[in-house]
Design an enzyme around this catalytic site. Structure first.
Site, PDB file in Angstrom:
ATOM      1  CG  LEU B  53      33.409  70.831  -4.200  1.00  0.00           C
ATOM      2  CD1 LEU B  53      33.931  70.366  -2.861  1.00  0.00           C
ATOM      3  CD2 LEU B  53      34.249  71.975  -4.720  1.00  0.00           C
ATOM      4  N   GLY B  56      29.849  61.492  -8.525  1.00  0.00           N
ATOM      5  CA  GLY B  56      30.280  60.106  -8.592  1.00  0.00           C
ATOM      6  C   GLY B  56      29.064  59.219  -8.819  1.00  0.00           C
ATOM      7  N   GLY B  59      26.350  59.937  -6.058  1.00  0.00           N
ATOM      8  CA  GLY B  59      25.677  61.223  -5.947  1.00  0.00           C
ATOM      9  C   GLY B  59      26.695  62.299  -6.203  1.00  0.00           C
ATOM     10  CE  LYS B  76      31.101  59.586  -0.841  1.00  0.00           C
ATOM     11  NZ  LYS B  76      32.207  58.739  -0.377  1.00  0.00           N
ATOM     12  CG  ASP B 159      39.098  50.362  -4.527  1.00  0.00           C
ATOM     13  OD1 ASP B 159      39.888  50.031  -5.420  1.00  0.00           O
ATOM     14  OD2 ASP B 159      38.030  50.957  -4.755  1.00  0.00           O
TER      15      ASP B 159
END
Lengths: 335, 423
Positions: B53, B56, B59, B76, B159
């Site tokens: 999908l 990053g 990984g 993830k 963030d």
């Protein structure tokens, strides 16, 4: 009132007036009436459209205005018991829809209810009657989404009825009442914190009764909610107050040994706050010290089968360590 | 259509990662050399792997299907090797997992959750690089709810930015990436923080100026303000050629709001981008602001969730289906048979032809392998797949009627579903 035309040709004002008359008629005959259900269905159509037809803004505005002018919402709720099953559902739909109505930044129905707060208390008292409790509950929660309405209920004497409603013997009504109760205490954070702080003694005296309830569901739900309330940072000062009192610690320690594992588990999450508190009051410290060895022993065997729950295990070990390291302050009291 | 289907976030352990490595390698070569369209089924525990999908710095993220619940999930996959190269990488991930475990809110990502698209990806997909006001308003209100919850749990996100806001196909927003978040001490009197590692363009003046301590919650308010500014105007309030220039500009606190924003939105932005953190809006102030309370009519078409970059699928439908087909020996020709087919029994039988996976494994990607062998019994019990997880899947399904078939539990559920559909 006869209908010479098809119902679609009647204006919202006409339907509202007709419904108002029919509801008034209900009051007299004390029996269900087909006309009421028919009118309700037409109103619902105006509000939400049918099939692929979108609701007509103009008609909705007219309908809303007419509802306010005739105080129809009040008579509908007052006579809800007499309306048939589908009709009751339509009333809820009509009510919820109209409460959500917004014009720019204004929510006119909320303003209307603010000026007619009896609506809120009628809905609240609806929990007392089994035939309409759930309908009233849904309408009440729709109101509670709006802070001014939630404030009216929360800061009223009638709020304390909830402590009775959540223990009602009918499970679904009690659960619904609990959902409203929880909404009131958690949805508008700043207001809730303010309420709990300013009414601490009264609320927690009542709340403690829920924790002692014979009804397992009440006991478990209220204990869980207590944990959530205390661990919400908005309620920091309420939490500080709660964990300064020795009797609350005693209650939680007893609940740690409750027959139900779930109650034990929820109690653990309140108990941990007492132990983690860096500024324990003397009475709390005394109890912990008095039971120091017993508590360490107890916690090391507490729900050991939850070993896959890392957070729980970490917290348990943290508590054991904290209790082990507890020291009597310089000026010791009784042994 | 994928609407309403779940696709979950999960974390795998290191040993499973190693398997993943070997797996990816093997599949790639078979796909390239033998049959580009063939996808090799791979089960990890109860999960059937789907397509990639996204990737990053840590990984990658892959889609997967929970073979027990049939829920759509995302995994993830974090590589230790890559993590080590990032300062505090491993510690941040551990902290994030720990934080996520205790959180539960509709607008905050959960350890097991679903999302299809990042907000940044959505913004990038349209030339205007911004949302129509009503759409921005809808997302912003959800951001507020999520943020209020995080703060109520004593968590400063640090963030907040479009890149860390994920969206589901039904329009729900989820705050994600708590990698640099800070959990306040439960007995800390206030929200004083000392560090911040968030994205520079979203940092408030007190951080740009290097203050030792600052209010954590007000940092999130500022970042949410920059986010709102960005998604309504496509611009940033502060820019700079490099991080020093940028921080200098933020530190000065001079910015302009485009006129097109209108007085209401401009006022809200000014309240959130207030230089003095003490005077900056609180979540309560924002909620009571008229721009937030206002109903914004949908004047333009909303920006849709863009087609996925990998497959160009506008519906973002499940990518595990080809793997499922592989797992159960379903090939192209079955389609014809399916549509010609009379009753659902043939359909389901075909769909779950046993033994084929093993054959396929021997005869890499044999496309014209006859699918028609109708209603075969399980002729081939050999499990060529090298994964012990397959063995696990077999064991789990041993109570079913055909114990030697892989992932039987999935198959039987699909069978049930497909029969329902056809009736």
């Amino acid at each position: 009132m006869p209908f010479p035309f098809g119902k679609s040709q009647k204006s919202p004002a006409e339907i509202v007036r007709s419904l108002k008359e029919n509801v008034a008629y209900l009051e007299k005959v004390d029996a269900g009436d087909k006309e009421v259900s028919k009118n309700l269905a037409s109103l619902k159509e105006i509000l939400s459209g049918t099939g692929d037809k979108e609701p007509h803004t103009e008609a909705v505005a007219q309908l809303a205005q007419e509802l306010y002018n005739t105080d129809l919402l009040i008579s509908l709720i007052a006579n809800l018991q007499r309306i048939d099953f589908e009709g009751k559902k339509d009333v809820v739909h009509l009510f919820s829809n109209i409460v959500r109505r917004q014009i720019g930044t204004r929510t006119p129905t909320v303003e209307y209810i603010c000026a007619h707060t009896q609506i809120l208390f009628m809905l609240l008292k609806g929990y007392e009657s089994a035939e309409m409790a759930l309908n009233c509950g849904m309408m009440l929660r729709e109101c509670l989404r709006h802070e001014p309405l939630a404030r009216t209920v929360l800061f009223s004497e009638d709020f304390y009825c909830f402590f009775r409603f959540v223990e009602l013997s009918t499970f679904d009504i009690a659960s619904d009442a609990f959902a409203s109760f929880k909404d009131l205490l958690t949805r508008h954070k700043i207001m809730c914190a303010d309420f709990l702080e300013n009414n601490y003694d009264k609320v927690f005296t009542e709340y403690e009764k829920l924790l002692h309830s014979d009804n397992y569901v009440t006991k478990r739900q209220s204990l869980k909610l207590l944990g959530e309330l205390l661990l919400d940072r908005h309620n920091f000062s309420v939490m500080t107050k709660y964990i300064s009192r020795a009797e609350n610690l005693k209650l939680m320690m007893n609940m740690l040994r409750d027959n139900s594992r779930n109650i034990q588990f929820e109690a653990f999450h309140v108990f941990k706050v007492f132990v983690a508190n860096p500024n324990k009051t003397q009475p709390v410290l005394d109890i912990l010290l008095k039971n120091q060895t017993k508590l360490m022993e107890f916690l090391s065997h507490f729900q050991t089968d939850r070993s896959e729950d890392e957070q729980f295990c970490d917290e348990k070990n943290y508590l054991i360590k904290q209790i082990r390291d507890l020291k009597r302050p310089v000026a010791p009291e009784e042994a | 259509m994928s609407t309403g289907e779940l696709h979950h976030l999960d974390y795998l352990k290191e040993n499973e990662l190693m398997e993943m490595d070997t797996f990816i390698h093997r599949i790639d070569s078979t796909e390239v050399i033998y049959q580009p369209r063939r996808k090799r089924a791979k089960l990890i525990g109860k999960y059937l792997m789907g397509d990639l999908l996204g990737e990053g710095s840590y990984g990658k993220v892959k889609e997967m299907l929970d073979s027990e619940t049939l829920c759509r999930r995302a995994v993830k996959i974090l590589k230790k090797k890559k993590l080590r190269r990032i300062p505090n990488g491993e510690a941040n991930v551990k902290k994030e997992i720990q934080l996520l475990r205790r959180l539960q809110h509709k607008n905050v990502i959960q350890l097991v959750d679903y999302c299809v698209c990042g907000m940044q990806e959505m913004l990038d997909s349209v030339p205007e690089k911004r949302f129509p006001v009503f759409q921005a308003h809808g997302y912003f209100c959800q951001l507020l709810d999520g943020l209020e919850y995080l703060h109520s749990q004593g968590i400063v996100h640090k963030d907040i930015k479009p890149g860390n806001l994920l969206l589901t196909t039904d329009g729900a927003l989820k705050i994600s990436d708590l990698g640099v978040a800070e959990a306040l001490h439960p007995f800390a009197e206030d929200d004083t923080c000392r560090t911040s590692q968030g994205s520079p363009a979203f940092q408030p003046p007190e951080i740009a100026n290097g203050l030792d301590t600052f209010s954590g919650f007000k940092v999130d308010i500022w970042s949410a303000g920059v986010t709102l500014y960005n998604i309504t105007t496509s611009l940033y309030p502060f820019e700079g050629d490099n991080i020093y220039k940028l921080f200098e500009n933020i530190g000065k606190g001079d910015y302009t709001i485009p006129e097109e924003c209108g007085p209401l939105l401009s006022d809200l932005l000014r309240g959130m981008l207030e230089y003095d953190p003490a005077k900056r809006f609180s979540i309560q102030n924002i909620r009571q602001h008229n721009w937030v309370r206002k109903k914004h009519p949908p004047s333009e078409l909303p920006v849709p969730i863009p087609a996925s970059a990998e497959s160009r699928d506008p519906w973002r439908s499940m990518t595990v289906v080809p793997y499922l087909e592989d797992l159960h020996g379903y090939t192209e020709e079955d389609d014809d048979e399916l549509y010609d087919g009379e009753d659902d029994i043939i359909y389901t039988q075909d769909f779950t032809v046993p033994g084929q996976v093993a054959e396929e494994d021997r005869d890499q990607g044999n496309a014209d392998h006859s699918p028609a062998l109708p209603k075969p019994v399980c002729v081939n019990g050999t499990d060529v797949g090298s994964l012990n997880t397959k063995a696990k899947a077999e064991r789990r399904s041993s109570s079913s009627s055909n114990p030697s078939r892989k992932g039987v539990s999935t198959a039987s559920k699909i069978r049930k579903l497909s029969t329902c559909k056809q009736q």
